[in-house]
Design a protein around this motif. Structure first.
Motif, PDB file in Angstrom:
ATOM      1  N   LYS A  86      91.660  74.817  40.827  1.00  0.00           N
ATOM      2  CA  LYS A  86      92.497  75.939  41.259  1.00  0.00           C
ATOM      3  C   LYS A  86      91.655  77.012  41.944  1.00  0.00           C
ATOM      4  O   LYS A  86      92.048  77.543  42.992  1.00  0.00           O
ATOM      5  CB  LYS A  86      93.232  76.535  40.060  1.00  0.00           C
ATOM      6  CG  LYS A  86      94.182  77.672  40.456  1.00  0.00           C
ATOM      7  CD  LYS A  86      94.973  78.203  39.272  1.00  0.00           C
ATOM      8  CE  LYS A  86      95.926  79.301  39.735  1.00  0.00           C
ATOM      9  NZ  LYS A  86      96.728  79.850  38.625  1.00  0.00           N
ATOM     10  N   ARG A  88      88.887  76.707  43.584  1.00  0.00           N
ATOM     11  CA  ARG A  88      88.371  76.259  44.883  1.00  0.00           C
ATOM     12  C   ARG A  88      89.469  76.025  45.907  1.00  0.00           C
ATOM     13  O   ARG A  88      89.189  75.691  47.061  1.00  0.00           O
ATOM     14  CB  ARG A  88      87.544  74.991  44.712  1.00  0.00           C
ATOM     15  CG  ARG A  88      86.230  75.227  43.982  1.00  0.00           C
ATOM     16  CD  ARG A  88      85.539  73.924  43.598  1.00  0.00           C
ATOM     17  NE  ARG A  88      84.326  74.160  42.851  1.00  0.00           N
ATOM     18  CZ  ARG A  88      83.095  74.123  43.381  1.00  0.00           C
ATOM     19  NH1 ARG A  88      82.931  73.847  44.668  1.00  0.00           N
ATOM     20  NH2 ARG A  88      82.035  74.342  42.629  1.00  0.00           N
ATOM     21  N   GLY A  89      90.714  76.197  45.495  1.00  0.00           N
ATOM     22  CA  GLY A  89      91.813  76.147  46.458  1.00  0.00           C
ATOM     23  C   GLY A  89      92.366  74.773  46.764  1.00  0.00           C
ATOM     24  O   GLY A  89      92.956  74.567  47.839  1.00  0.00           O
ATOM     25  N   ASP A  91      94.984  71.958  47.018  1.00  0.00           N
ATOM     26  CA  ASP A  91      96.441  72.020  47.116  1.00  0.00           C
ATOM     27  C   ASP A  91      97.093  71.468  45.853  1.00  0.00           C
ATOM     28  O   ASP A  91      98.157  71.921  45.445  1.00  0.00           O
ATOM     29  CB  ASP A  91      96.918  71.244  48.340  1.00  0.00           C
ATOM     30  CG  ASP A  91      96.524  71.936  49.632  1.00  0.00           C
ATOM     31  OD1 ASP A  91      97.189  72.921  49.997  1.00  0.00           O
ATOM     32  OD2 ASP A  91      95.537  71.517  50.261  1.00  0.00           O
ATOM     33  N   HIS A 112      98.491  75.558  37.940  1.00  0.00           N
ATOM     34  CA  HIS A 112      97.981  74.838  39.108  1.00  0.00           C
ATOM     35  C   HIS A 112      98.904  73.651  39.348  1.00  0.00           C
ATOM     36  O   HIS A 112      99.553  73.161  38.426  1.00  0.00           O
ATOM     37  CB  HIS A 112      96.545  74.376  38.824  1.00  0.00           C
ATOM     38  CG  HIS A 112      95.845  73.789  40.014  1.00  0.00           C
ATOM     39  ND1 HIS A 112      96.174  74.094  41.315  1.00  0.00           N
ATOM     40  CD2 HIS A 112      94.814  72.884  40.094  1.00  0.00           C
ATOM     41  CE1 HIS A 112      95.376  73.436  42.129  1.00  0.00           C
ATOM     42  NE2 HIS A 112      94.549  72.685  41.418  1.00  0.00           N
TER      43      HIS A 112
END
Length: 427
Positions: A86, A88-89, A91, A112
């Protein structure tokens, strides 16, 4: 993906696999568990088929080697892996089913996006959580039979099935049926049914005195660090349980060979064998990777006809799905002594392998990823069309009809009844 990059995370349970080279799963299972191998294959073929559209991060806790292009992130456990994903982004992150209630609470709090890849059968409480959790955006079963077991439960509204992929690493090589070699493939743990095969081996020898048993696998398949018994092939207690059936006067029968854990080398064994056997109990089997790996070599497979095996073995066409352990032994003997049938089933087994090729399976995954990217996930109910007595599927069809069409939602899904019975019997 139209040139847009999606970040996909994977939590890879690699405890005890330190130093194992997992970089080329397309060349065959490097000697890891079936679920781990499936994760490696999906990771590898995402990057092979569409590296520009997807960035793959793998969260793990050891130094095994992953396919080229993977960003490896070392974490202590799955809790840290999800948190890092989450942060580190990503998807979304794909994880295998995990019945830990503490993890379920953690996931709901983290918020997440999670895709659960279900490689095991779920109990009722876990199915309830998957169905209700706002963090779980999709649940992917590995086969039709596994999916059908939950059609009368709300989890079905969040679920689809995508067969596991198995690359044909054997190619055009032809099998040389020696008329005597039986190959068992699987972990040497109680759940994988090796004891059943061990108990029937002397019966098979009486029928076919020249028969030979090659055992591929070990008790340390899922973790190289686990403790083994005197023979060095399985847990001490399990070794003591099956050894009497494979020995005379304290010595291992000369017809039995334990190969241990093999990587791609196992295909050479398949190519010079007569019959394949995978988990004759069918217990825990949601798909049966080993059966397809044997089919790649044109090796017919014999096992029990329940749980996930009807998805991977076509009875009388690519092998035999049996109704009893006695029938398993008799079908092994039959294939050892009927070369023409053995050859025909082997050829047909090889032809069926393409159903599970990466070329045919990966578009289903990419379609799922595309829908997630567009926030337009479409889940369509797939009505069962065969094997209605497998896990009493016909009852589940009736319950779904009553719950959905007759508005009798107070009726419990069958998996919840099964869970209560199982819990009671374990006490």
């Amino acid at each position: 993906m139209n040139g847009c990059s999606m970040n996909i995370g994977f939590y890879f349970f690699d405890k005890g696999l330190s130093g194992v080279d997992c970089s080329r799963p397309d060349l065959g299972n490097p000697g890891v568990g079936g679920t781990q191998y499936c994760f490696l294959l999906l990771i590898y073929y995402i990057l092979r088929f569409d590296p520009k559209s997807y960035r793959v991060r793998v969260y793990c806790s050891s130094d095994c080697f992953f396919p080229q292009g993977v960003e490896k992130v070392l974490v202590e456990d799955i809790f840290e892996g999800l948190t890092e994903s989450k942060r580190r982004g990503d998807d979304f992150i794909i994880i295998k089913d995990n019945k830990d209630q503490q993890l379920a609470r953690f996931i709901d709090k983290l918020r997440h996006r999670i895709v659960i890849w279900g490689h095991n059968f779920y109990f009722g409480d876990y199915a309830d959580w998957v169905a209700k959790s706002p963090s779980v955006i999709a649940n992917v079963f590995v086969g039709r039979q596994q999916y059908d077991r939950y059609i009368d439960h709300p989890i079905c509204d969040k679920s689809l099935f995508i067969y596991n992929m198995v690359p044909d690493v054997v190619g055009e090589k032809k099998r040389d049926n020696d008329g005597k070699t039986v190959v068992y493939l699987g972990a040497l743990i109680p759940e994988k049914g090796f004891l059943i095969l061990a108990k029937m081996w002397k019966y098979i020898l009486k029928k076919v005195p020249m028969a030979r048993l090659q055992v591929i696998g070990g008790g340390n398949l899922y973790s190289r660090n686990c403790s083994l018994g005197r023979m060095g092939i399985a847990d001490k207690l399990f070794e003591e349980e099956f050894f009497p059936y494979l020995s005379e006067e304290g010595e291992l029968l000369p017809s039995v060979t334990f190969q241990g854990i093999l990587g791609g080398e196992k295909y050479e064994v398949f190519l010079s064998s007569s019959v394949g056997v995978v988990n004759p109990s069918a217990r825990t089997e949601t798909f049966g990777m080993g059966a397809i790996e044997m089919n790649c070599a044109g090796l017919p497979v014999v096992t029990l006809g329940k749980n996930g095996y009807p998805d991977t073995i076509e009875n009388g066409v690519t092998g035999y799905l049996c109704h009893s352990y006695k029938e398993i032994a008799d079908k092994i003997v039959f294939l050892l002594t009927h070369d023409e049938v053995n050859e025909r089933l082997g050829i047909q087994a090889k032809e069926q392998v393409s159903r599970f090729s990466p070329k045919n399976i990966m578009p289903l995954w990419f379609n799922l990823f595309e829908q997630i990217a567009q926030n337009k996930l479409i889940i369509t109910y797939r009505r069962p069309d065969s094997h209605f007595f497998n896990n009493i599927k016909f009852v589940r069809i009736l319950l779904r009809f009553l719950r959905k069409n007759c508005r009798l939602s107070f009726l419990p899904p069958l998996i919840k009844i099964e869970t209560v019975i199982y819990t009671y019997l374990k006490k």
